[in-house]
Design an enzyme around this catalytic site. Structure first.
Site, PDB file in Angstrom:
ATOM      1  N   CYS A 251       0.858  -1.185   0.000  1.00 28.17           N
ATOM      2  CA  CYS A 251       0.000   0.000   0.000  1.00 28.17           C
ATOM      3  C   CYS A 251       0.899   1.242   0.000  1.00 28.17           C
ATOM      4  CB  CYS A 251      -0.849  -0.032   1.272  1.00 28.17           C
ATOM      5  SG  CYS A 251      -1.800   1.475   1.574  1.00 28.17           S
TER       6      CYS A 251
ATOM      7  N   THR B 154       0.817   3.525   2.073  1.00 30.74           N
ATOM      8  CA  THR B 154       1.249   3.694   3.462  1.00 30.74           C
ATOM      9  C   THR B 154       2.536   2.931   3.738  1.00 30.74           C
ATOM     10  OG1 THR B 154      -1.035   3.949   4.158  1.00 30.74           O
ATOM     11  CG2 THR B 154       0.541   3.335   5.864  1.00 30.74           C
TER      12      THR B 154
ATOM     13  N   HIS C 138       5.428   4.878   2.516  1.00 33.82           N
ATOM     14  CA  HIS C 138       5.808   5.943   3.453  1.00 33.82           C
ATOM     15  C   HIS C 138       6.688   5.381   4.569  1.00 33.82           C
ATOM     16  CE1 HIS C 138       3.231   8.942   1.687  1.00 33.82           C
ATOM     17  NE2 HIS C 138       2.128   8.258   1.896  1.00 33.82           N
TER      18      HIS C 138
ATOM     19  N   CYS D  13     -11.998  -0.902  18.794  1.00 37.40           N
ATOM     20  CA  CYS D  13     -12.070  -1.236  20.222  1.00 37.40           C
ATOM     21  C   CYS D  13     -13.362  -1.976  20.573  1.00 37.40           C
ATOM     22  CB  CYS D  13     -11.930   0.029  21.059  1.00 37.40           C
ATOM     23  SG  CYS D  13     -13.400   1.083  21.081  1.00 37.40           S
TER      24      CYS D  13
ATOM     25  N   ARG E 235      -0.548   4.223 -15.880  1.00 37.80           N
ATOM     26  CA  ARG E 235      -1.764   4.139 -15.067  1.00 37.80           C
ATOM     27  C   ARG E 235      -2.984   4.600 -15.874  1.00 37.80           C
ATOM     28  NH1 ARG E 235       0.417   5.699  -8.945  1.00 37.80           N
ATOM     29  NH2 ARG E 235       1.268   3.607  -8.616  1.00 37.80           N
TER      30      ARG E 235
ATOM     31  N   LEU F 180      -4.733  11.519   1.145  1.00 35.42           N
ATOM     32  CA  LEU F 180      -4.381  12.267   2.353  1.00 35.42           C
ATOM     33  C   LEU F 180      -3.378  13.361   2.047  1.00 35.42           C
ATOM     34  CD1 LEU F 180      -4.045   9.212   4.719  1.00 35.42           C
ATOM     35  CD2 LEU F 180      -5.721  11.052   4.952  1.00 35.42           C
TER      36      LEU F 180
ATOM     37  N   THR G  58     -12.565   7.178   5.080  1.00 36.22           N
ATOM     38  CA  THR G  58     -11.445   6.408   5.613  1.00 36.22           C
ATOM     39  C   THR G  58     -11.875   4.957   5.816  1.00 36.22           C
ATOM     40  OG1 THR G  58      -9.699   6.421   7.291  1.00 36.22           O
ATOM     41  CG2 THR G  58     -11.913   6.842   8.077  1.00 36.22           C
TER      42      THR G  58
END
Lengths: 347, 347, 347, 347
Positions: free
Chosen positions: A38, A40, A43, A94, A205, A269, A293
């Protein structure tokens, strides 16, 4: 077992030998069949400013897009059972905050993320919370099963806002054709969009965008995307804009290409505050801007299963690289270069 | 007749004698009973940068919030009839664009505004398009009838987004307690909000906010409004924020005081682009931002009639000044000073 | 000119010579290019119990599905202009009741219908209210333009309920494959349904259903449609059922084939009260039942134009007969027999 | 301990001594503080046709409306903890069916009900599934905490349909003023209804309806409720009708008193199929009929907590009887007689 770990607060990662983890109460152990990369993860790999700020556990195994077989379950686990082939919801919720109690666990007030807050899945084995395991529909090929997570981001971006009731018959502009943008094109097409416009400077792409069903291809380096969308819509603008790039100027353009009453969904983001012309582009036009998200738990996964399992969307054009885990450096390079769609690592 | 006109591209206005206008086809002539001052009128009066750019017809009578009696009708007018007591929708819509044809005439692609693009209502008589006349419910006092237009802005801000289904039981924060903000407080209270928080530096207006039903009063010059909202909501933030100030820093604060999944409705018009932290305050929280303009035609007017006619909301605390038309300078001064709620001129 | 008229309160109709009507204020005169036969017209033609009760003006020209060219306009008409090629919304709305004022003119409290309450369109020329004229998109063939009205019924049935946001990825069962049911199949397919099930005893119509995109064909005379839908959905039932038959037993079956939380839209008109098992089939399942009539003015017409103009749906398989006006008897016979899809008369 | 049990397939119940149950994995043991009587309990007590068909476990403790303190927890229970004061959601959901996985556990495909399929709460102690325990807000009095379950039925009936966005400013008619109908009146009032009409033949209950905020009281034995609603709404009908009686003729009347475009929510359970005039009362009016069952898990409980905890609704007028458990016969007699609101038993 092997695990790809951040071992230092610096660029890069190491494939190291670590003990196979044991699933605790409420957890399952998965033998990883495929784990995809991903943005992320890039990063974290490159250790940019965001990663340096966000990642607090080192050493840590990263990666969060998974498909694999359950090989052991911890105490208190009733499902899935050993032998199940599962993908993983990467957001651990949670279960007791106000969001979780009202059907919005994906925006849990105490969210933790696989491969960011918890050890991840770039490894031979991974432990995940049992409620995060999603059994893969047998009609979905094991090798594409790991992309259900980012595909779900696209599904949720499209359908999250009032059930997607504004998408049907609409012109949909997709800004940014990384894997999630590319998935979005296919989903918008399947879900009744009249016209899909892909905006992306990378020609590889853009080519995949065309294969995914985009009607109009716009290279923003060579033509003004706002003008292109306005022209393709007879002067009205797009009813739905899906912002997948996170680039400030692109978000601003997203507001300018919106029709009166249109919807701009933000998934990409931005790394800094973004200045928007709220008066002319949002207020007078009565635009709606939706932050997006994760994936709705588990409505999005049901939708993903339907779209992929029934063949309404074919994601194979998006998966450009399949590499063994030990060639991870090559994989990250492919992602970083942009000369790729989705890159899947196979332990 | 007398008419308050902009006669030069400069601050101020003149009360001059002009012929009584004649209603053309599809228009009606109204003897003005009351005409209230809007913030837009102040911009025009003071001839600020916005007015200098926006107003292209001079001389022009301005003002657009009206109540009065129909005294003549032009050709092709079937309703209202002579003698009807009406208020006016200030947005003249074309009736044939895509927005008009799909029930969204308030965001007509060819919108013209009374007192901005067309001669307005600060005069003894005014001509308005017949479809813009709304018969005043007899239960509504003639002297408050002209404020139905800005009251309708508040109604539309509150109910426009998915019917206001997210307002019930919610904590609602109102940023900016000019007249529309004050109306919003009363409406939110009537419409089932659990708690209403008013944010406003002007103590006179904060006092009216309390009379309109605000539970929590926040002076942003003396306390951090984000912290105040977070505290008043047990750490969750407000489910609904109504932004009525147009101030950039307040809009930014609006995003920060939003609960996960919350809604920020923007009615106040910022004069320059506004920088927002989209990642943390919109995307990760899945906030929804709605631009709001005008009033739904004529659903909002029905709702306004219900709220005011049934007594669900009492607007009298908001109307602080009633002045004869020739004391207009005093009226504009009251609006400019902020030492006022709504100022009504009576020809 | 020629006009097909009910001249007696008895079965049949007469093609008679009458003067060309003159458009009054707010009306336009249309030279009829095509006029298609609706089930309602058959009721009037056959003079069944409903027609005998409902039709109070005799003699009267009937028919209400129209395409043609505007050849004259009355006073006070600004649009359409002479020369425009138009179709007609058949529901004449008052424009001033609470429904009309709140964007719901299609359920106007004072509704009158072309060819039922007003003279209709089975004639060389027809007068219609100017607001009811809809300019035909040039991409739509003149010969199919008259079916936009019943096609709009299908569009509104599908998209009316919360924007159709529940249709995407859903299994849609269509009960009754007359022309509107057949159109619905094509629209559901275009709008992102996962699976469309057609239920219809007439094999000619079932064949057209297949051409329109139905995945599963069910002949209720030979198999239990409830069992068929349950089986085709893995035991869950259909998320959306579109009831187009008006037959009491079929409506009851419609509730039984619904998934938990599903939607049953009723367009077919039963002739007597219908007994439903509300406890088990509606309440415990939290089913939603929507009554559907007409077309949203003019959102549905915009959607219809998009669907037909863009080629998302091709209605040519549904149009089985095109006959000159003087062969009307043959046309009604084709409709009555069920050995037809849509029958279009061309003056 | 003592438990009120059905010990035979016949009318009545016995208060018998049984061992205190032990909570299994995922369950908690509650010392019962209050347990209120539902209409369902009366069916079981009186052993009517429904009960005889539905109840398959005898002997069985019945009752499902509970408040009490957790005194022990089974394995695998992380919340609630021993000492918590809880109420109980009576619907036990499987957690893995399609409804449960998509946020609709209240219409779980494998639903089991406390006191019907599982041992209930008319006892000194009760075992409930841990996920069904809802911690009682400390602002809510322990003695009213058990009525949160039926109060939640009313909340869900009102807000379930599109978030209740159609309730604000609406005329709401409540048919049947048993406890849930009475709660609905208070909630509708708090949630922004313009006018609430209570329809109920029992004068004691009509008196409570008035105390809960009903504006118009209609005794259907003495006046036609359809005519009464039409008159109270200026001829338009009610925008929202909440059917709480389950009586066939009342449901039929419910459709007849609906405004065009109105919503009829069905919570009362008819015992046989109900004949409705779908053409005139549902289709032509575009009415929407919603089946309603249970409470959304746990959105409804959050809303209930807000309404009761903040004092927006005061339920004390509805609770007419508080009796020790051993006077259960008196309690059931009060419920059966209709000379009661809610009856609470206290072990």
């Amino acid at each position: 077992m092997r695990a790809l770990r951040k071992t230092a607060a610096a660029p890069g990662a190491e494939l190291v030998e670590v003990p196979v983890p044991r699933p605790g109460p409420g957890q399952v152990l998965v033998k990883v069949h495929a784990a995809s990369i991903c943005g992320t993860d890039l990063h974290i790999y490159e250790w940019d400013a965001w990663a340096a700020r966000r990642i607090t556990r080192i050493p840590m195994t990263f990666g969060h897009e998974l498909a694999g077989r359950v090989v052991a379950v911890g105490d208190e686990v009733h499902a899935p059972v050993v032998g199940a082939f599962v993908s993983a919801e990467s957001h651990a919720f949670c279960g007791h905050c106000r969001m979780c109690r009202t059907g919005r666990a994906h925006i849990c007030e105490n969210l933790r993320i696989l491969g960011v807050d918890l050890d991840g899945v770039f490894a031979d084995y991974a432990v995940i919370p049992a409620p995060n395991a999603w059994e893969v529909d047998p009609r979905i090929a094991p090798d594409v099963a790991s992309v259900q997570e980012p595909f779900g981001n696209a599904v949720h971006t499209i359908f999250g806002a009032d059930g997607g009731g504004d998408l049907e018959l609409a012109t949909v502009a997709v800004i940014g054709c990384g894997p999630i943008g590319l998935f979005s094109i296919g989903i918008a097409r399947a879900a009744g969009a009249r016209q899909v416009i892909a905006i992306e400077p990378n020609d590889l792409r853009l080519g995949i965008a065309k294969r995914m069903g985009a009607d109009v291809l716009v290279d923003p380096l060579h033509e003004d995307p706002v003008a292109a969308v306005v022209e393709a819509t007879g002067g009205h603008g797009a009813e739905v804009v899906l912002e997948m790039s996170g680039i400030a100027s692109a978000i601003d353009q997203g507001t300018r290409m919106l029709a009166h009453g249109g919807r701009l969904s933000l998934l990409g983001l931005p790394t800094a505050p973004v200045a928007l012309d709220l008066s002319d582009q949002v207020i007078f036009k009565e635009a709606r801007i939706f932050g997006v998200t994760g994936r709705e738990l588990f409505r999005t996964w049901e939708q993903t299963t339907t779209l992929l399992g029934s063949g309404m969307v074919d994601v194979t054009p998006v998966i450009t690289h399949r590499l063994p885990l030990d060639r991870f450096a090559e994989g990250f390079e492919a992602v970083a270069s942009g000369r790729s769609g989705k890159v899947v690592l196979t332990p």
